[in-house]
Structure formats: structure tokens, C-alpha cells
Design a protein around this motif. Sequence first.
Motif, PDB file in Angstrom:
ATOM      1  N   TYR A 256      10.293  35.596  36.561  1.00  0.00           N
ATOM      2  CA  TYR A 256      11.024  34.469  37.132  1.00  0.00           C
ATOM      3  C   TYR A 256      10.428  33.149  36.649  1.00  0.00           C
ATOM      4  N   LEU A 257      11.191  32.086  36.809  1.00  0.00           N
ATOM      5  CA  LEU A 257      10.791  30.785  36.283  1.00  0.00           C
ATOM      6  C   LEU A 257       9.618  30.201  37.060  1.00  0.00           C
ATOM      7  N   LYS A 258       8.774  29.473  36.309  1.00  0.00           N
ATOM      8  CA  LYS A 258       7.606  28.816  36.895  1.00  0.00           C
ATOM      9  C   LYS A 258       7.594  27.348  36.465  1.00  0.00           C
ATOM     10  N   PRO A 259       7.007  26.479  37.302  1.00  0.00           N
ATOM     11  CA  PRO A 259       6.912  25.066  36.925  1.00  0.00           C
ATOM     12  C   PRO A 259       6.234  24.889  35.567  1.00  0.00           C
ATOM     13  N   GLY A 260       6.771  23.963  34.789  1.00  0.00           N
ATOM     14  CA  GLY A 260       6.219  23.672  33.471  1.00  0.00           C
ATOM     15  C   GLY A 260       6.903  24.399  32.335  1.00  0.00           C
ATOM     16  N   GLN A 261       7.658  25.448  32.639  1.00  0.00           N
ATOM     17  CA  GLN A 261       8.361  26.176  31.586  1.00  0.00           C
ATOM     18  C   GLN A 261       9.569  25.376  31.075  1.00  0.00           C
ATOM     19  N   VAL A 262      10.020  25.747  29.881  1.00  0.00           N
ATOM     20  CA  VAL A 262      11.190  25.101  29.274  1.00  0.00           C
ATOM     21  C   VAL A 262      12.233  26.172  28.961  1.00  0.00           C
ATOM     22  N   VAL A 263      13.433  25.953  29.444  1.00  0.00           N
ATOM     23  CA  VAL A 263      14.557  26.859  29.222  1.00  0.00           C
ATOM     24  C   VAL A 263      15.484  26.227  28.190  1.00  0.00           C
ATOM     25  N   LYS A 264      15.853  27.018  27.169  1.00  0.00           N
ATOM     26  CA  LYS A 264      16.828  26.569  26.177  1.00  0.00           C
ATOM     27  C   LYS A 264      17.927  27.625  26.085  1.00  0.00           C
ATOM     28  N   LEU A 265      19.166  27.179  25.983  1.00  0.00           N
ATOM     29  CA  LEU A 265      20.287  28.103  25.916  1.00  0.00           C
ATOM     30  C   LEU A 265      21.432  27.473  25.165  1.00  0.00           C
ATOM     31  N   GLY A 266      22.345  28.324  24.683  1.00  0.00           N
ATOM     32  CA  GLY A 266      23.496  27.789  23.960  1.00  0.00           C
ATOM     33  C   GLY A 266      24.544  28.849  23.742  1.00  0.00           C
ATOM     34  N   ILE A 267      25.726  28.375  23.375  1.00  0.00           N
ATOM     35  CA  ILE A 267      26.850  29.229  23.014  1.00  0.00           C
ATOM     36  C   ILE A 267      27.439  28.697  21.713  1.00  0.00           C
ATOM     37  N   GLU A 268      27.768  29.601  20.837  1.00  0.00           N
ATOM     38  CA  GLU A 268      28.300  29.261  19.520  1.00  0.00           C
ATOM     39  C   GLU A 268      29.450  28.253  19.627  1.00  0.00           C
ATOM     40  N   GLY A 269      29.285  27.102  18.964  1.00  0.00           N
ATOM     41  CA  GLY A 269      30.320  26.078  18.930  1.00  0.00           C
ATOM     42  C   GLY A 269      30.397  25.188  20.147  1.00  0.00           C
ATOM     43  N   LEU A 270      29.632  25.511  21.198  1.00  0.00           N
ATOM     44  CA  LEU A 270      29.726  24.749  22.452  1.00  0.00           C
ATOM     45  C   LEU A 270      28.477  23.936  22.753  1.00  0.00           C
ATOM     46  N   GLY A 271      27.477  23.999  21.879  1.00  0.00           N
ATOM     47  CA  GLY A 271      26.289  23.189  22.068  1.00  0.00           C
ATOM     48  C   GLY A 271      25.160  23.924  22.769  1.00  0.00           C
ATOM     49  N   THR A 272      24.076  23.195  23.014  1.00  0.00           N
ATOM     50  CA  THR A 272      22.874  23.765  23.606  1.00  0.00           C
ATOM     51  C   THR A 272      22.401  22.917  24.785  1.00  0.00           C
ATOM     52  N   GLN A 273      21.590  23.534  25.627  1.00  0.00           N
ATOM     53  CA  GLN A 273      20.963  22.859  26.746  1.00  0.00           C
ATOM     54  C   GLN A 273      19.455  23.078  26.675  1.00  0.00           C
ATOM     55  N   THR A 274      18.684  22.112  27.207  1.00  0.00           N
ATOM     56  CA  THR A 274      17.235  22.255  27.324  1.00  0.00           C
ATOM     57  C   THR A 274      16.814  21.715  28.682  1.00  0.00           C
ATOM     58  N   GLN A 275      16.107  22.524  29.453  1.00  0.00           N
ATOM     59  CA  GLN A 275      15.707  22.129  30.802  1.00  0.00           C
ATOM     60  C   GLN A 275      14.239  22.439  31.049  1.00  0.00           C
ATOM     61  N   LYS A 276      13.510  21.461  31.580  1.00  0.00           N
ATOM     62  CA  LYS A 276      12.124  21.684  31.987  1.00  0.00           C
ATOM     63  C   LYS A 276      12.111  22.041  33.469  1.00  0.00           C
ATOM     64  N   VAL A 277      11.291  23.008  33.830  1.00  0.00           N
ATOM     65  CA  VAL A 277      11.247  23.523  35.183  1.00  0.00           C
ATOM     66  C   VAL A 277      10.147  22.801  35.982  1.00  0.00           C
ATOM     67  N   SER A 278      10.467  22.420  37.211  1.00  0.00           N
ATOM     68  CA  SER A 278       9.476  21.835  38.100  1.00  0.00           C
ATOM     69  C   SER A 278       9.636  22.424  39.497  1.00  0.00           C
ATOM     70  N   ALA A 279       8.629  22.240  40.333  1.00  0.00           N
ATOM     71  CA  ALA A 279       8.685  22.709  41.715  1.00  0.00           C
ATOM     72  C   ALA A 279       9.267  21.628  42.610  1.00  0.00           C
ATOM     73  N   TYR A 280       9.905  22.055  43.681  1.00  0.00           N
ATOM     74  CA  TYR A 280      10.440  21.103  44.646  1.00  0.00           C
ATOM     75  C   TYR A 280       9.314  20.303  45.299  1.00  0.00           C
ATOM     76  N   SER A 281       9.537  19.002  45.434  1.00  0.00           N
ATOM     77  CA  SER A 281       8.596  18.177  46.193  1.00  0.00           C
ATOM     78  C   SER A 281       9.411  17.202  47.022  1.00  0.00           C
ATOM     79  N   ALA A 282       9.021  17.028  48.254  1.00  0.00           N
ATOM     80  CA  ALA A 282       9.784  16.181  49.175  1.00  0.00           C
ATOM     81  C   ALA A 282       9.654  14.716  48.775  1.00  0.00           C
TER      82      ALA A 282
END
Length: 282
Positions: A256-282
Motif C-alpha cells: 500500500y502507499l506510503k508518504p513520500g512515494q510517487v505514483v505515475k500512470l497513463g493511458i495511450e493517447g490520453l496523457g499521464t499523471q504524477t502524484q506525490k503521496v503525503s499523510a493527512y495532517s489537520a
Amino acid sequence: MKLVRYGRPGHEHPGIVAPDGTVRDLTGIVPDIAGDTLRPEALAELASLDLNRLPAVAAGTRMGACVGRVGKFLCIGLNYADHAAESGMEVPKEPVLFMKATSSICGPNDGIVIPKDSEKTDWEVELGVVIGREARYVSEADALDYVAGYCVINDLSERAFQLEGTGQWVKGKSADTFGPIGPWLVTKDEVPDPQNLKMWLEVDGHRYQDGSTKTMVYGVAHLVSYLSKFMSLQPGDIISTGTPPGVGLGQKPPVYLKPGQVVKLGIEGLGTQTQKVSAYSA
């Protein structure tokens, strides 16, 4: 066409991607990439524009979710046979429907915030279908006529919230930042076959998901027709169509995802996404 929304969260402007890759401003031409702007007549008008006459948006400007004011965020579960198998569930005899809260929607490169008390935040690359015409009881043969276009979605999930306790899926799918959409809404004329698109997702450079929409159990046309039997679909509604295998839940042992990790994903012809993971803080 590739349509975008850019700017600060909650204050996005409509835009369009020019052939040279620059984003051009549509402010004053359409109010937003939403609702009536997604109807066929409005898209035809946008397609006739001379993009060279439109102001360019500065490179590096934040991209928001590519569709605004989403009325319904509909999702299909277990729509890839191999994903159902890795989840320990049977392939459904008809599409499994659930919803994500629209408050989960965010930009394609905004950060993922792990919810408070979460231990099992997971990823899912999915093909998003954006509705462009009001649809009621449409046939499968006509269903794609009601589609404005397609986009990349990361259907993030908190598996304990989703599957343990009372097990209601919407609880595990609706946290803030759990619905990155975009970077673009690609109009359907640029996607001749939505059932033949490669898709992938990586965490910290490790490829977990590497699939194709061709292995969907229920294709886009079937899903639009099926859903229109139970509710009317409106321009700007989004259908997230399921994920191929390789989610964290399906790893042995699960990952499972942990703070500090980076997620990258994409679909052919539809572009890519990049997201950095952080923990919830009030």
C-alpha cells in the motif's frame, strides 16, 4: 481535441491544447470545460477555432481536473477478469456500480493525501468516459454517440474502509484527492477504439499495472447503455470503467502507499499523471 482546465484549485480556467503542445486560453469563449460545453454542437465550435489566435498559457501552470462541475462520478468495479481474480472475487454477471464523492476530484498532478487512520491506500489506473449528451435508455449500438471524450483516472481506494467493517465501497473511494482526473479530456474523434488502449501505473518507478482496455469484461458502449437504464446521464458526468490487475491489494503480500512515494500512470493517447503521496495532517 485535448481540453484542459488550468489554474489554482477552485479557480480553474478552460483551455485547449494546440498542435505545438502549448495550452491556449479559452476564457471568454466557454465558461468552463463542463456541462453544455461538452455537447456535440459546442465541441464542434471549439474544433473550428484558430488556436494560433488564442493566448498561450505559461508553461508549468497547474492543470486541474479536465472536467468541471461533475454531476455524477460513476465507477465500475471488477471489470477486468484478471483483476477480479487477484481480488479473490468472481467476475460479475453484470456491471458492479458504485460512486465516488465528487469532492474526491482533483488535478492529475495534485498530491495524494492518505486519509486519517488509513493503512491500506491503494491505486487503480482507469479509463474515464465523459458524457456529452443526455442519455436515457440508450442502446449499446448508439451508446458512443453520447460520449464527449475520454481521460485518465486514478481511482484511489482505502481498502480497509472499502472492504472491512461494514464494507461500503463508497467510503473507501471518496476521500479528498482520491479522484485525480486528466490531464486532458480527449474528444472521442481522437480515440477511434476505446477498447484498445494500453494503460500502466508505477510507484517509485516500479511498474505494478501494465494492461489494456481490450481486456475489459464490459466495454464502454455496454456500460453507457447499462447505466442509462437506471439513471439519466448528463453532460459532464464521468464513468470510471475499472482497472487491470496489479493493484496493491493483489500483491503477495499486499503493498500500500506510503508518504513520500510517487505514483505515475497513463493511458495511450490520453496523457499521464504524477502524484506525490503525503499523510493527512489537520
